[in-house]
Design a protein around this motif. Structure first.
Motif, short mmCIF file in Angstrom:
data_model
loop_
_atom_site.label_atom_id
_atom_site.label_comp_id
_atom_site.label_asym_id
_atom_site.label_seq_id
_atom_site.Cartn_x
_atom_site.Cartn_y
_atom_site.Cartn_z
N SER A 56 0.85 -1.19 0.00
CA SER A 56 0.00 0.00 0.00
C SER A 56 0.89 1.24 0.00
CB SER A 56 -0.90 0.00 1.24
OG SER A 56 -0.11 0.17 2.41
N CYS A 57 0.28 2.37 -0.22
CA CYS A 57 1.06 3.63 -0.20
C CYS A 57 1.69 3.84 1.17
CB CYS A 57 0.15 4.80 -0.57
SG CYS A 57 -0.41 4.78 -2.28
N TRP A 58 0.98 3.43 2.22
CA TRP A 58 1.52 3.59 3.57
C TRP A 58 2.69 2.65 3.81
CZ3 TRP A 58 2.29 0.84 8.11
CH2 TRP A 58 2.50 1.62 9.27
N MET A 60 4.63 1.13 1.51
CA MET A 60 5.71 1.14 0.52
C MET A 60 7.04 1.68 1.06
SD MET A 60 5.47 2.39 -3.44
CE MET A 60 4.02 1.36 -3.64
#
Length: 264
Positions: A56-58, A60
């Protein structure tokens, strides 16, 4: 003999994006251990391995390069300080840690109850209601137990984590819906594999009226022969102030003895 709370195997440092607290350093963690007579602690920052697609973006930025910045850990003659990680299980039941990196860690924590990350760990269907969340609780735990993992150094984190549901009553309903026979099946398998079951301080601050619901999960684990370790899940130094009280409450409620200890 009553088990002594002398380990904390789930602590986050400032490196975890969920902490970011400049005071949550390795040196501070070691001081906490010495101040409270702990013999073993483990820093376990959040990790999604670059070698595994789907972060996820969090997650990564939370790769091995980042979390290994905590190394080398300060040493002490009195405290064993381990380097671990808290990886993740996505909605497709993909583990965010490749087998090639297992040996880099002293301890690997796998949370199966991060239900708050809808779209990443949970689908909309999984999150629909308490019944679907209960099915996801079972399915995600099952998935980990069916993986090829070094279970002698793996812990299943916070099985009664409040992040299971946005509302407290739905959280309690979710735990109550899980059938006894499924709990026994899962924990019997966990005991056979030798995986650790986490007693999480953050999850033992519940009011007395919720005791039966929360304790049912861990009592079943104990009855099935599972072994337990302790974790503050601390993200900031202030969390250490309530950790031992809550962990000792868990020991008393579950009547844990040294025979119930998970040993790495």
């Amino acid at each position: 003999m009553r088990i002594k709370v002398d380990n904390d195997m789930h602590i986050h440092s400032y490196i975890s994006a969920c902490s970011g607290d400049p005071e949550q350093t390795a040196e501070r963690l070691l001081s906490y251990a010495k101040e409270n007579g702990l013999k073993t602690i483990c820093v376990a920052d959040h990790l999604w391995d670059d070698a595994v697609e789907g972060a996820s973006c969090w997650y990564m930025p939370q790769n091995y390069e980042r979390i290994s910045q905590i190394l080398p850990l300060p040493k002490s003659d009195d405290v064993r300080f381990l380097f671990g990680c808290e990886t993740e299980l996505d909605k497709n039941l993909t583990l965010g840690l490749s087998p090639e990196k297992f040996d880099l860690f002293d301890f690997i924590i796998i949370p199966t109850t991060h239900f708050h990350m809808t779209g990443f760990t949970m689908s909309d269907e999984d999150s629909a209601n308490a019944s679907s969340r209960a099915k996801a609780w079972i399915r995600r735990f099952d998935a980990v137990l069916n993986m090829d993992l070094p279970f002698h150094k793996v812990g299943i984190a916070h099985l009664t984590c409040g992040l299971i549901a946005p509302q407290r009553q739905e959280f309690l309903d979710t735990l109550n819906i899980i059938p006894d026979d499924e709990l026994k099946r899962l924990f019997t398998r966990a005991a056979e594999l030798g995986v650790g079951i986490e007693i999480n301080a953050a999850g033992f601050g519940f009011p007395e009226e919720e005791t039966d619901t929360i304790i049912r999960i861990f009592k079943t684990a104990k009855e099935c022969g599972c072994k337990f370790y302790f974790g503050s899940d601390a993200h900031h130094p202030a969390a250490f102030e309530t950790t031992l009280e809550r962990l000792n409450r868990a020991v008393d409620l579950l009547n844990l003895t040294e025979d119930d200890r998970f040993v790495i």
